[in-house]
Design an enzyme around this catalytic site. Sequence first.
Site, PDB file in Angstrom:
ATOM      1  CE  LYS A  27      45.303  -5.559  62.501  1.00  0.00           C
ATOM      2  NZ  LYS A  27      43.403  -5.985  62.732  1.00  0.00           N
ATOM      3  CE  LYS A  85      42.671  -1.072  61.197  1.00  0.00           C
ATOM      4  NZ  LYS A  85      42.382  -1.474  60.552  1.00  0.00           N
TER       5      LYS A  85
END
Length: 237
Positions: A27, A85
């Site tokens: 991320k 995600k």
Amino acid sequence: MLLLISPINTQEAREAIAGGADIIDVKNPKEGSLGANFPWVIKNIREITPKDMQVSATLGDVPYKPGTVSLAAAGAVVSGADYIKVGLYGTKNYSEALEVMENVVKAVHEFNDDATIVASGYADAHRVGAVDPLEIPRVAADSGADLAMVDTAVKDGKTLFDFMDEEKISQFTTEIHDYGLKSALAGSVTKEQLPLLAELGCDVAGIRGAACIGGDRNSGHIHHEAVASLKQMVQGL
């Protein structure tokens, strides 16, 4: 319960791998709670990660733009992510969230039928105008996703439990399990909260801050000893 650790670069990924994380979640905190990193970073981390260890990639705190988000999903899966995600930040209700997730599922399955697709809501959705987190299990199930997650949108030191009590979290995990899918919980979760997550039915615990030196997700860096300590606790649950 699986331990998901969120590195931002290959150096942190190596630390997470050495510490024994179950899922390496790529991320970029500079772009938000579930900020997206670059395709080459995902690719590089996948290349250094053992084949029996899965790599996740966040697509960002996404807007209500199904085409844009589905294209991002395709980029993530082509870059080597096993978990895709999606932070349903800009979707205000069930129908908008469903439309985004249906197109993500279709895009990902064009390239990899085995990829795990995660619909993520926010415990503090009311602070950013996002879809109610208790709608996320239904969104995940109806769209064909594999896993429903709840995180926090605003990283200001407050945790998941500041916005959802144990009863609501249990409701979330029970509903997603009733659909035959998995649950993930995150949101500035501390090491001490891991036993409670397991007790509430969490299948995947998402961690960044608690895996960093000093416990700071932004200024700290993931260290293998912190990850190993978290993994040891998870294994004992």
